[in-house]
Design a protein around this motif. Structure first.
Motif, PDB file in Angstrom:
ATOM      1  N   LYS A  47      17.344   8.997  -5.895  1.00 26.87           N
ATOM      2  CA  LYS A  47      16.635   7.992  -6.090  1.00 26.87           C
ATOM      3  C   LYS A  47      16.778   7.038  -4.676  1.00 26.87           C
ATOM      4  O   LYS A  47      15.540   6.308  -4.315  1.00 26.87           O
ATOM      5  N   LEU A  48      17.320   7.258  -3.677  1.00 27.70           N
ATOM      6  CA  LEU A  48      17.525   6.574  -2.692  1.00 27.70           C
ATOM      7  C   LEU A  48      16.250   7.194  -1.763  1.00 27.70           C
ATOM      8  O   LEU A  48      15.631   6.395  -1.146  1.00 27.70           O
ATOM      9  N   LEU A  49      15.858   8.526  -1.587  1.00 28.35           N
ATOM     10  CA  LEU A  49      14.833   9.116  -1.287  1.00 28.35           C
ATOM     11  C   LEU A  49      13.568   8.544  -1.777  1.00 28.35           C
ATOM     12  O   LEU A  49      12.481   8.394  -1.181  1.00 28.35           O
ATOM     13  N   GLY A  50      13.645   8.277  -3.153  1.00 28.85           N
ATOM     14  CA  GLY A  50      12.422   7.803  -3.904  1.00 28.85           C
ATOM     15  C   GLY A  50      11.951   6.328  -3.409  1.00 28.85           C
ATOM     16  O   GLY A  50      10.949   5.983  -3.084  1.00 28.85           O
ATOM     17  N   GLU A  51      13.066   5.332  -2.910  1.00 26.46           N
ATOM     18  CA  GLU A  51      12.778   4.255  -2.422  1.00 26.46           C
ATOM     19  C   GLU A  51      12.377   4.236  -1.095  1.00 26.46           C
ATOM     20  O   GLU A  51      11.330   3.539  -0.703  1.00 26.46           O
ATOM     21  N   ALA A  52      12.901   5.414  -0.342  1.00 30.41           N
ATOM     22  CA  ALA A  52      12.148   5.424   1.083  1.00 30.41           C
ATOM     23  C   ALA A  52      10.629   6.036   0.864  1.00 30.41           C
ATOM     24  O   ALA A  52       9.645   5.524   1.800  1.00 30.41           O
ATOM     25  N   ILE A  53      10.324   6.668   0.050  1.00 29.62           N
ATOM     26  CA  ILE A  53       9.255   7.385  -0.185  1.00 29.62           C
ATOM     27  C   ILE A  53       7.938   6.021  -0.581  1.00 29.62           C
ATOM     28  O   ILE A  53       7.028   5.894   0.046  1.00 29.62           O
ATOM     29  N   VAL A  54       8.465   5.194  -1.409  1.00 30.13           N
ATOM     30  CA  VAL A  54       7.680   4.177  -1.866  1.00 30.13           C
ATOM     31  C   VAL A  54       7.397   3.303  -1.032  1.00 30.13           C
ATOM     32  O   VAL A  54       6.315   2.683  -0.509  1.00 30.13           O
ATOM     33  N   LEU A  55       8.291   2.925  -0.080  1.00 30.71           N
ATOM     34  CA  LEU A  55       8.216   1.922   1.150  1.00 30.71           C
ATOM     35  C   LEU A  55       7.391   2.573   2.216  1.00 30.71           C
ATOM     36  O   LEU A  55       6.404   1.943   2.695  1.00 30.71           O
ATOM     37  N   THR A  56       7.485   3.616   2.540  1.00 33.90           N
ATOM     38  CA  THR A  56       6.620   4.606   3.363  1.00 33.90           C
ATOM     39  C   THR A  56       5.288   4.447   2.971  1.00 33.90           C
ATOM     40  O   THR A  56       4.188   4.411   3.657  1.00 33.90           O
ATOM     41  N   VAL A  57       4.785   4.614   1.621  1.00 32.46           N
ATOM     42  CA  VAL A  57       3.651   4.682   1.110  1.00 32.46           C
ATOM     43  C   VAL A  57       2.819   3.366   1.474  1.00 32.46           C
ATOM     44  O   VAL A  57       1.434   3.248   1.609  1.00 32.46           O
ATOM     45  N   MET A  58       3.666   2.361   0.985  1.00 29.17           N
ATOM     46  CA  MET A  58       3.257   0.941   1.225  1.00 29.17           C
ATOM     47  C   MET A  58       2.761   0.596   2.528  1.00 29.17           C
ATOM     48  O   MET A  58       2.040  -0.033   2.847  1.00 29.17           O
ATOM     49  N   LEU A  59       3.511   1.034   3.321  1.00 28.05           N
ATOM     50  CA  LEU A  59       3.396   0.720   4.863  1.00 28.05           C
ATOM     51  C   LEU A  59       2.573   1.795   5.581  1.00 28.05           C
ATOM     52  O   LEU A  59       1.341   1.067   6.356  1.00 28.05           O
ATOM     53  N   GLY A  60       2.648   3.007   5.339  1.00 26.11           N
ATOM     54  CA  GLY A  60       1.503   3.988   5.896  1.00 26.11           C
ATOM     55  C   GLY A  60       0.092   3.836   5.513  1.00 26.11           C
ATOM     56  O   GLY A  60      -0.639   4.304   6.109  1.00 26.11           O
ATOM     57  N   SER A  61      -0.053   3.579   4.034  1.00 21.45           N
ATOM     58  CA  SER A  61      -1.141   3.386   3.454  1.00 21.45           C
ATOM     59  C   SER A  61      -2.046   2.005   4.199  1.00 21.45           C
ATOM     60  O   SER A  61      -3.335   2.080   4.030  1.00 21.45           O
ATOM     61  N   ALA A  62      -1.434   1.291   5.077  1.00 21.55           N
ATOM     62  CA  ALA A  62      -2.165   0.251   5.973  1.00 21.55           C
ATOM     63  C   ALA A  62      -3.030   0.856   6.984  1.00 21.55           C
ATOM     64  O   ALA A  62      -3.582   0.046   7.529  1.00 21.55           O
ATOM     65  N   LEU A  63      -2.632   2.064   7.483  1.00 21.27           N
ATOM     66  CA  LEU A  63      -3.281   2.566   8.638  1.00 21.27           C
ATOM     67  C   LEU A  63      -4.555   2.476   8.337  1.00 21.27           C
ATOM     68  O   LEU A  63      -5.185   3.242   7.400  1.00 21.27           O
ATOM     69  N   LYS A  64      -5.507   2.154   9.195  1.00 19.30           N
ATOM     70  CA  LYS A  64      -7.080   2.332   9.115  1.00 19.30           C
ATOM     71  C   LYS A  64      -7.570   3.307  10.220  1.00 19.30           C
ATOM     72  O   LYS A  64      -8.671   3.232  10.762  1.00 19.30           O
TER      73      LYS A  64
END
Length: 338
Positions: A58-75
């Motif tokens: 569950k903890l790793l899942g939260e880290a995955i969601v946060l990373t996807v939210m921030l990483g997907s902002a890369l242009k």
């Protein structure tokens, strides 16, 4: 956070949800922008490939969601890497997002300490992480310098760490909600499936000074300084109050679409959504890559890796196993040297 140019106004969207997507949205009337992430098969593939205890998964899942939210902002084509290093039972988490849409992740933990935390009913994110730091790295490629931001972890969770990062490093008023849970399905042998979701909201007015005043941290003032009352921006107060109402079920329910959730929260102010982007679990490991890594080691080091007459390497991210005969590595190494 930059969103695509073409937006679609949301008017009573359908309830059918779509997993493994990132949905950018904007509320122009409040100078708000955000992203909603819904993960189904992608997060399940990553977490189910390891035999992690449920609180670690569950903890790793939260880290995955946060990373996807921030990483997907890369242009640009690059990588966004989130990594923790702490003294808690979960010593390290690594999530690697490669733009535009590929993610992989793994965890290292002390099994005995995690089991003790579970037995004591203390397997909360802050307890599992402990104290240390969270590093967020943007890698634009071998010919470009890396950018890294560090956030102290002091017994808090990833939502708190994200708020701290944006407040001090980016100075952008930001709120994040994360949710991860197992979903039980009666079919497919009764196996449980992991689901995850999250929402990020940022206050981005045209005036930079207005944004900074919206989320001032009184702890930054020198000791003894009389507090100076600065009226909070009403738009940001409204926005963060609305996101505070989001519960875990709304972020995880497969029948509730991201568009519908955005409409629920902001329809009174007029919310616009942008084209959703897909997310997929993908590990970049390969037999060729592992082979090249082994060839970079000395003959002595490779000899130490031999067990039962062969060299076995298992990828920490996806658990794929690669088996080599020592002779084939030596022969190819010699060919390359010649």
């Amino acid at each position: 956070m930059n969103a695509p140019e073409t937006a679609i106004p949301v008017r009573e969207p359908a309830q059918t949800g779509r997993d493994d997507t990132i949905l950018p949205f904007a509320v122009k009337a409040l100078d708000l922008r955000g992203r909603i992430v819904r993960l189904g098969a992608a997060v399940d593939a990553i977490l189910s490939s390891h035999d992690y205890p449920a609180p670690v998964a569950k903890l790793l899942g939260e880290a995955i969601v946060l990373t996807v939210m921030l990483g997907s902002a890369l242009k640009f084509e690059g990588r966004f890497i989130l990594q923790t290093l702490t003294d808690g039972p979960v010593r390290m988490l690594v999530v690697d997002f490669t733009s535009p849409n590929k993610v992989r992740a793994c965890a290292r933990f002390d099994a005995e300490r995690v089991a003790a935390a579970i037995a004591a009913n203390e397997a909360k994110p802050g307890k599992l992480l402990g104290h240390g730091h969270l590093a967020m790295t943007i890698d634009q490629g071998p010919e470009m310098s890396r950018y890294q931001g560090l956030v102290p972890l002091e017994g808090g969770d990833f939502e708190q760490a994200a708020h701290e990062y944006f407040s001090r490093s980016e100075q952008i008023p930001t709120r994040v909600r994360l949710a991860v849970a197992e979903e039980f399905r009666s079919g497919n042998g009764g196996r449980r499936h992991w689901r995850a979701g999250g929402i990020l909201l940022q206050f981005l007015p045209n005036s930079v000074e207005r944004a900074r005043q919206a989320d001032l941290d009184p702890g930054d003032a020198p000791p003894g300084t009389q507090p100076h009352a600065v009226p909070e921006d009403e738009a940001w107060v409204e926005g963060r109050s609305l996101i505070a109402t989001v519960d875990d079920l709304e972020l995880l329910d497969p029948a509730l679409s991201s568009e519908r959730l955005a409409y629920r929260l902001f329809h009174e102010r007029g919310v616009r959504v942008f084209r959703a982007a897909p997310v997929e679990a993908h590990c970049s490991c390969s037999r060729e890559g592992v082979e090249n890594m082994l060839r970079s080691f000395s003959q002595e080091d490779r000899a130490d890796m031999v067990e039962d007459g062969r060299i076995t390497v298992t990828c920490e991210f996806c658990s794929s196993t690669y088996v080599f005969q020592p002779s084939e590595i030596v022969a190819q190494s010699g060919t390359a040297a010649g």
